[in-house]
Design a protein around this motif. Sequence first.
Motif, PDB file in Angstrom:
ATOM      1  N   PHE A  72       0.846  -1.191   0.000  1.00  0.00           N
ATOM      2  CA  PHE A  72       0.000   0.000   0.000  1.00  0.00           C
ATOM      3  C   PHE A  72       0.882   1.240   0.000  1.00  0.00           C
ATOM      4  O   PHE A  72       1.900   1.293   0.689  1.00  0.00           O
ATOM      5  CB  PHE A  72      -0.932  -0.008   1.213  1.00  0.00           C
ATOM      6  N   SER A  73       0.476   2.254  -0.790  1.00  0.00           N
ATOM      7  CA  SER A  73       1.277   3.479  -0.866  1.00  0.00           C
ATOM      8  C   SER A  73       1.209   4.266   0.438  1.00  0.00           C
ATOM      9  O   SER A  73       2.132   4.999   0.772  1.00  0.00           O
ATOM     10  CB  SER A  73       0.827   4.343  -2.038  1.00  0.00           C
ATOM     11  N   ASP A  74       0.136   4.105   1.185  1.00  0.00           N
ATOM     12  CA  ASP A  74      -0.014   4.749   2.490  1.00  0.00           C
ATOM     13  C   ASP A  74       0.406   3.742   3.554  1.00  0.00           C
ATOM     14  O   ASP A  74      -0.254   2.715   3.748  1.00  0.00           O
ATOM     15  CB  ASP A  74      -1.462   5.172   2.689  1.00  0.00           C
ATOM     16  N   SER A  75       1.482   4.015   4.244  1.00  0.00           N
ATOM     17  CA  SER A  75       1.989   3.065   5.238  1.00  0.00           C
ATOM     18  C   SER A  75       1.022   2.846   6.395  1.00  0.00           C
ATOM     19  O   SER A  75       1.140   1.871   7.130  1.00  0.00           O
ATOM     20  CB  SER A  75       3.345   3.526   5.771  1.00  0.00           C
ATOM     21  N   SER A  76       0.050   3.738   6.562  1.00  0.00           N
ATOM     22  CA  SER A  76      -0.920   3.564   7.639  1.00  0.00           C
ATOM     23  C   SER A  76      -2.215   2.894   7.148  1.00  0.00           C
ATOM     24  O   SER A  76      -3.228   2.921   7.847  1.00  0.00           O
ATOM     25  CB  SER A  76      -1.251   4.917   8.279  1.00  0.00           C
ATOM     26  N   ALA A  77      -2.181   2.293   5.964  1.00  0.00           N
ATOM     27  CA  ALA A  77      -3.365   1.597   5.441  1.00  0.00           C
ATOM     28  C   ALA A  77      -3.785   0.518   6.447  1.00  0.00           C
ATOM     29  O   ALA A  77      -2.947  -0.213   6.962  1.00  0.00           O
ATOM     30  CB  ALA A  77      -3.063   0.985   4.085  1.00  0.00           C
ATOM     31  N   VAL A  93      -7.023  -8.252   5.135  1.00  0.00           N
ATOM     32  CA  VAL A  93      -8.158  -8.002   6.011  1.00  0.00           C
ATOM     33  C   VAL A  93      -8.044  -6.575   6.524  1.00  0.00           C
ATOM     34  O   VAL A  93      -6.990  -6.165   7.014  1.00  0.00           O
ATOM     35  CB  VAL A  93      -8.166  -9.001   7.193  1.00  0.00           C
ATOM     36  N   SER A  94      -9.132  -5.838   6.397  1.00  0.00           N
ATOM     37  CA  SER A  94      -9.169  -4.463   6.885  1.00  0.00           C
ATOM     38  C   SER A  94      -9.589  -4.449   8.338  1.00  0.00           C
ATOM     39  O   SER A  94     -10.484  -5.191   8.739  1.00  0.00           O
ATOM     40  CB  SER A  94     -10.167  -3.646   6.059  1.00  0.00           C
ATOM     41  N   SER A  95      -8.965  -3.598   9.104  1.00  0.00           N
ATOM     42  CA  SER A  95      -9.360  -3.453  10.506  1.00  0.00           C
ATOM     43  C   SER A  95     -10.676  -2.702  10.618  1.00  0.00           C
ATOM     44  O   SER A  95     -11.283  -2.673  11.668  1.00  0.00           O
ATOM     45  CB  SER A  95      -8.275  -2.709  11.284  1.00  0.00           C
ATOM     46  N   GLY A  96     -11.096  -2.066   9.517  1.00  0.00           N
ATOM     47  CA  GLY A  96     -12.351  -1.322   9.525  1.00  0.00           C
ATOM     48  C   GLY A  96     -12.251   0.009  10.241  1.00  0.00           C
ATOM     49  O   GLY A  96     -13.241   0.704  10.410  1.00  0.00           O
ATOM     50  N   ALA A  97     -11.052   0.386  10.654  1.00  0.00           N
ATOM     51  CA  ALA A  97     -10.874   1.606  11.441  1.00  0.00           C
ATOM     52  C   ALA A  97     -10.874   2.869  10.580  1.00  0.00           C
ATOM     53  O   ALA A  97     -11.129   3.946  11.084  1.00  0.00           O
ATOM     54  CB  ALA A  97      -9.568   1.521  12.222  1.00  0.00           C
ATOM     55  N   SER A  98     -10.572   2.751   9.300  1.00  0.00           N
ATOM     56  CA  SER A  98     -10.432   3.938   8.456  1.00  0.00           C
ATOM     57  C   SER A  98     -11.302   3.834   7.222  1.00  0.00           C
ATOM     58  O   SER A  98     -11.682   2.758   6.792  1.00  0.00           O
ATOM     59  CB  SER A  98      -8.976   4.090   8.012  1.00  0.00           C
ATOM     60  N   ARG A  99     -11.566   4.996   6.648  1.00  0.00           N
ATOM     61  CA  ARG A  99     -12.293   5.066   5.382  1.00  0.00           C
ATOM     62  C   ARG A  99     -11.394   5.785   4.390  1.00  0.00           C
ATOM     63  O   ARG A  99     -10.478   6.488   4.774  1.00  0.00           O
ATOM     64  CB  ARG A  99     -13.597   5.837   5.541  1.00  0.00           C
ATOM     65  N   GLY A 100     -11.656   5.585   3.102  1.00  0.00           N
ATOM     66  CA  GLY A 100     -10.887   6.298   2.089  1.00  0.00           C
ATOM     67  C   GLY A 100     -10.390   5.370   1.007  1.00  0.00           C
ATOM     68  O   GLY A 100     -10.735   4.197   0.940  1.00  0.00           O
ATOM     69  N   ARG A 101      -9.548   5.922   0.150  1.00  0.00           N
ATOM     70  CA  ARG A 101      -8.982   5.188  -0.977  1.00  0.00           C
ATOM     71  C   ARG A 101      -7.520   4.879  -0.666  1.00  0.00           C
ATOM     72  O   ARG A 101      -6.763   5.761  -0.268  1.00  0.00           O
ATOM     73  CB  ARG A 101      -9.088   6.028  -2.242  1.00  0.00           C
ATOM     74  N   TYR A 102      -7.144   3.616  -0.891  1.00  0.00           N
ATOM     75  CA  TYR A 102      -5.783   3.166  -0.636  1.00  0.00           C
ATOM     76  C   TYR A 102      -5.209   2.570  -1.914  1.00  0.00           C
ATOM     77  O   TYR A 102      -5.638   1.516  -2.369  1.00  0.00           O
ATOM     78  CB  TYR A 102      -5.756   2.138   0.504  1.00  0.00           C
ATOM     79  N   ASP A 103      -4.251   3.287  -2.503  1.00  0.00           N
ATOM     80  CA  ASP A 103      -3.568   2.784  -3.692  1.00  0.00           C
ATOM     81  C   ASP A 103      -2.597   1.697  -3.265  1.00  0.00           C
ATOM     82  O   ASP A 103      -2.027   1.756  -2.171  1.00  0.00           O
ATOM     83  CB  ASP A 103      -2.802   3.909  -4.397  1.00  0.00           C
ATOM     84  N   TYR A 104      -2.393   0.711  -4.136  1.00  0.00           N
ATOM     85  CA  TYR A 104      -1.455  -0.360  -3.828  1.00  0.00           C
ATOM     86  C   TYR A 104      -0.767  -0.828  -5.103  1.00  0.00           C
ATOM     87  O   TYR A 104      -1.188  -0.518  -6.212  1.00  0.00           O
ATOM     88  CB  TYR A 104      -2.157  -1.533  -3.120  1.00  0.00           C
ATOM     89  N   SER A 105       0.308  -1.556  -4.923  1.00  0.00           N
ATOM     90  CA  SER A 105       1.000  -2.194  -6.045  1.00  0.00           C
ATOM     91  C   SER A 105       1.206  -3.657  -5.692  1.00  0.00           C
ATOM     92  O   SER A 105       1.095  -4.053  -4.532  1.00  0.00           O
ATOM     93  CB  SER A 105       2.343  -1.505  -6.324  1.00  0.00           C
TER      94      SER A 105
END
Length: 128
Positions: A72-77, A93-105
């Motif tokens: 993930f480009s955002d280290s806090s994803a 698996v998402s912790s469900g704690a955040s919302r938004g768009r997360y770019d990845y490679s």
Amino acid sequence: MKHTLLAALLLGAHLMAPAQSTRSMAPPIVVEVVDGALRLSAEGYTLSGSQTVVTWQIGTEGWRFASSSIRFSDSSAPFSCSTFAEGQAIRCVSSGASRGRYDYSIALRGEDGRLTAMPQPNVYISLD
């Protein structure tokens, strides 16, 4: 008769409970290597509030996922990822704690065992 009806209702409620607590699993994102580049069955992926799992699956023989294949480009994803099926799939698996768009490679392990990053589309996961 009263006890038979009560038993039937309790049994019915018990059988319905698992259906209410299970989540539908979204189909995996298929990752293929085509002409030295990655092609995905879904470039953008949105997780609704009830979904927390994204799965990728290899569609080209000779390639494998490693535990660090999804970056993930955002280290806090808010994702924790692990491989399964002998590296043929990876699940985040998402912790469900955040919302938004997360770019990845994506980087894949080739037959030589090295982790390789190839040209790929702009891929992301959105958390609603």
